[in-house]
Design an enzyme around this catalytic site. Structure first.
Site, short mmCIF file in Angstrom:
data_model
loop_
_atom_site.label_atom_id
_atom_site.label_comp_id
_atom_site.label_asym_id
_atom_site.label_seq_id
_atom_site.Cartn_x
_atom_site.Cartn_y
_atom_site.Cartn_z
N ALA A 1 1.11 9.67 -53.86
CA ALA A 1 0.63 8.40 -53.32
C ALA A 1 1.70 7.85 -52.38
O ALA A 1 2.86 8.25 -52.44
CB ALA A 1 0.33 7.41 -54.44
N HIS A 2 1.30 6.94 -51.51
CA HIS A 2 2.26 6.38 -50.55
C HIS A 2 3.29 5.51 -51.26
O HIS A 2 3.01 4.89 -52.29
CB HIS A 2 1.52 5.57 -49.49
CG HIS A 2 0.68 6.39 -48.56
ND1 HIS A 2 1.20 7.32 -47.69
CD2 HIS A 2 -0.67 6.43 -48.38
CE1 HIS A 2 0.23 7.89 -47.01
NE2 HIS A 2 -0.92 7.37 -47.42
N SER A 3 4.47 5.47 -50.70
CA SER A 3 5.53 4.61 -51.24
C SER A 3 5.09 3.16 -51.22
O SER A 3 4.38 2.72 -50.31
CB SER A 3 6.81 4.77 -50.41
OG SER A 3 7.26 6.10 -50.43
#
Length: 685
Positions: A325-327
């Site tokens: 998942a994105h930061s």
């Protein structure tokens, strides 16, 4: 006084006002319940929406999903009455006991991921009391033990595991280590098994092809010996099988992207390490490289295919692993690499396209018209994708997006490339011969660096109302909530002024941890300036291919680029996640983020080029099929992601259930790309 504890889920925002905590999140609005209690003379009002997640971002599960009804999911007795709570993926159960015989103690906590965020109070335990609560297992948590005067006695850091059960005894003097009552699930076992399965599948496929070739050898005529050498151009058209050699032709400059297979003119070598000039052509000339088809560079198609397949996997959920998942704000995950890789690949292809069209005597204004038309198509497709799922209400319709960023960056880069590219560069030796690709693209680099400087000046010098100058944080709880409405600083402010807050992305990744309610678009206008730099890095790779004919010369130069970009990124972020003047940040498309992802792009493409185009150990399949139809796969997976058979509602609530579903959806799109390849169906704009 005994403190009431409830597991909650947030609606959208969090505000802190002189002891009044209004807690919310980015989920849908739930039933609101207010509990008031008094502790140490301070009145606390907790606004909570009861659903099944912890009170604050520290102990709140960051995994989206519905409430669990599966009987296989562990339970956690929470609250005063030990009410039953089904744990969710990304949660664990912690039982806290006050072992002190006389003093009341408080438990405060905050997720380590929430940088510079204040801790939150969760429990206040009288002597001998014990309570359980559901805690976050996605990120490490810092626990603070405080007395009634809210003075820290000690603190500890611990990373809980999914569905695990833990116990903790606290007192005024010390605390015992956190004990594991029920071991958490083995989160990475399904991922390991999935990797083994795909490796085994690839092995079986290669063995089948090998046996098939061996069985057909007796029925086939002896293969024609094809000659390839270190200096074979990599952008040439396939020739008929009956053609054993190419007749001598007029010499061509080494920078050509022509589909001709004729060798370049002999040039004076500059050193023995990087033989830039091709050898004297053999009487019959070199034959086409078997790793080229239709003038396409197979390793580039395979790299593009890897990027789109990885993008589909992470967009479908990535098995609910946090690194897919994105930061939340600063930092870098696997999901953060994919988008800039596409930018990089677009720059490489741009050089091939522009130079080949100019060599065919195509008018520059005609090329510009095609570029503008393509950008309009990309932007339009992006708007269509933004409306998927009924998100087409015009008053709050999102304008920007991934394909829109592609369109803007491509336009800003391609126009300069068209008017600054010389299709017939002189092959004569000059003093800058070893780095002529850089010298002859000097204007492109000057233009790109100017855009980056403008980006830096705007980011750190633009005055944003209510925010400190140069603020690049996530807002919300960051820095104690002092700048809660400053998400993204200048980048977010520009988008909200230009498009209006209603048309800016309202669910940024920082909302989950930092609880910011300010709209922020990670594909905003200001980030387009540094995106041009990423495209230019890809163009630098393309210029190396069309300028230097030797495999070794290309690989050495790409390695140098990877080293330079990686070192610069490290210096800008001080080799840490939250440090340095410019941290690595995908939401902002910070300069260090672009340099870091460009470093990975150079490294990965060099590796694929080495095993596909130079050593010919792999033909790039099946990734090549996906790479040749990347637009179809991207638009298709965005529009069909919520439909069966690409996804469904998992019966279980474990990583293995989500991983199986997401890998299945990803694999289906690879099969679709293969079918399109067999039928010669390719979609492009």
């Amino acid at each position: 006084m005994e403190v009431l504890y409830y597991t909650i889920i947030y609606e959208r925002r969090i505000r802190r006002r002189r002891g009044l905590y209004c807690v919310s999140h980015c989920h849908q609005e739930r039933t609101i319940i207010t509990h008031t209690y008094e502790s140490g003379g301070v009145l606390w009002t907790t606004l909570a929406a009861v659903f099944g997640v912890n009170l604050t971002s520290a102990l709140t599960s960051t995994t989206m999903g519905n409430s669990l009804s599966d009987s296989t999911v562990p339970l956690c007795p929470v609250g005063v009455n030990n009410s039953t709570h089904h744990l969710r993926l990304g949660q664990a159960c912690l039982s806290v006991t006050n072992a002190d015989p006389s003093a009341s103690l408080q438990l405060w906590a905050q997720a380590l991921e929430c940088y510079l965020c204040p801790p939150w109070q969760y429990l206040s335990l009288d002597p001998g009391d014990s309570h359980s609560l559901a805690v976050n297992s996605t990120y490490p948590t810092i626990l603070y033990i405080r007395d009634n005067k809210q003075l820290d006695l000690y603190q500890m850091r611990y990373h809980f595991g999914d569905y695990g059960k833990y116990s903790l005894n606290i007192s005024t003097s010390n605390s015992t280590d956190i004990q594991t009552v029920r071991w958490p699930n083995k989160d990475y076992l399904p991922l390991t098994l999935a990797v083994i399965f795909y490796v085994f599948l690839a092995f079986i496929w290669q063995c089948t092809k090998f046996l098939g070739r061996r069985m057909d050898m007796t029925s086939r005529s002896p293969p024609v010996q094809r000659v390839t050498d270190e200096y074979s151009p990599l952008l040439s058209s396939p020739q008929p099988r009956s053609q054993i050699y190419s007749p001598p032709q007029e010499p061509q400059p080494s920078t050509s992207t022509s589909t001709s297979t004729a060798p370049s003119q002999q040039l004076p070598p500059t050193d023995t390490d990087i033989p830039d000039g091709p050898p004297v052509p053999a009487p019959h000339g070199p034959l086409p490289d078997t790793r080229r088809e239709g003038g396409r560079l197979i390793s580039l198609d395979a790299f593009r295919g890897l990027a789109i397949v990885l993008m589909i996997f992470v967009n479908y959920g990535g098995g609910k692993y946090y690194f897919f998942a994105h930061s939340r704000w600063n930092g870098l995950t696997v999901a953060d690499l994919v988008f800039p890789w596409f930018m990089w690949i677009m720059g490489t292809s741009l050089v091939f396209s522009v130079k080949s069209q100019l060599r065919r005597a195509t008018k520059r204004h005609s090329i510009v018209f095609k570029i503008c038309k393509r950008c309009i198509y990309l932007f339009a497709f992006g708007l269509i994708i933004n409306s998927v799922g009924g998100k087409n209400y015009m008053p709050d319709f999102r304008i920007l997006g991934v394909l829109q960023r592609f369109a803007i960056s491509y336009l800003l880069t391609a126009l300069v490339e068209v008017y600054c590219t010389n299709p017939q560069e002189s092959p004569e030796y000059v003093w800058y011969w070893r780095f002529r690709d850089l010298v002859r693209s000097g204007f492109q680099w000057t233009y790109t660096i100017s855009l980056v400087i403008i980006h830096i000046f705007i980011t750190f010098l633009l005055t944003v109302p209510g925010c400190p100058r140069g603020y690049i944080g996530p807002g919300g709880l960051h820095q104690g909530g002092s700048y809660s409405n400053c998400t993204g600083g200048a980048a977010g402010y520009i988008d909200r002024v230009v498009f209006g807050s209603a048309h800016v992305y309202s669910h940024p990744t920082s909302a989950i941890i930092y609880n910011s309610n300010t709209p922020y678009d990670p594909e905003g206008l200001l980030g387009s300036l540094t995106s041009v730099l990423m495209v230019q890095f890809g163009a630098a790779c393309g210029r190396i291919i069309v300028t230097f004919p030797s495999h070794r010369g290309r690989i050495i130069r790409w390695t140098i680029w990877a080293t330079i970009t990686g070192m610069l990124a490290g210096f800008l972020c001080a080799w840490s996640k939250e440090g340095g003047p410019i941290p690595v940040n995908k939401n902002l498309w910070s300069l260090s983020y672009v340099l870091c992802t460009a470093c990975f792009a150079f490294i990965l493409f060099t590796f694929m080029y080495f095993i596909i185009d130079q050593k010919k150990w792999w033909n790039g399949n099946p990734l090549r099929y996906a790479g040749m139809n990347s637009i179809l796969l991207y638009v298709g997976h965005e529009m069909c992601g919520g439909l069966f058979p690409f996804s469904w509602k998992p019966v279980g609530k474990f990583h293995s259930d989500y991983l199986l579903m997401n890998l299945w959806g990803m694999s289906l799109w690879v099969v679709i790309a293969y079918i399109c390849h067999r039928k010669k169906m390719y979609f492009s704009v």
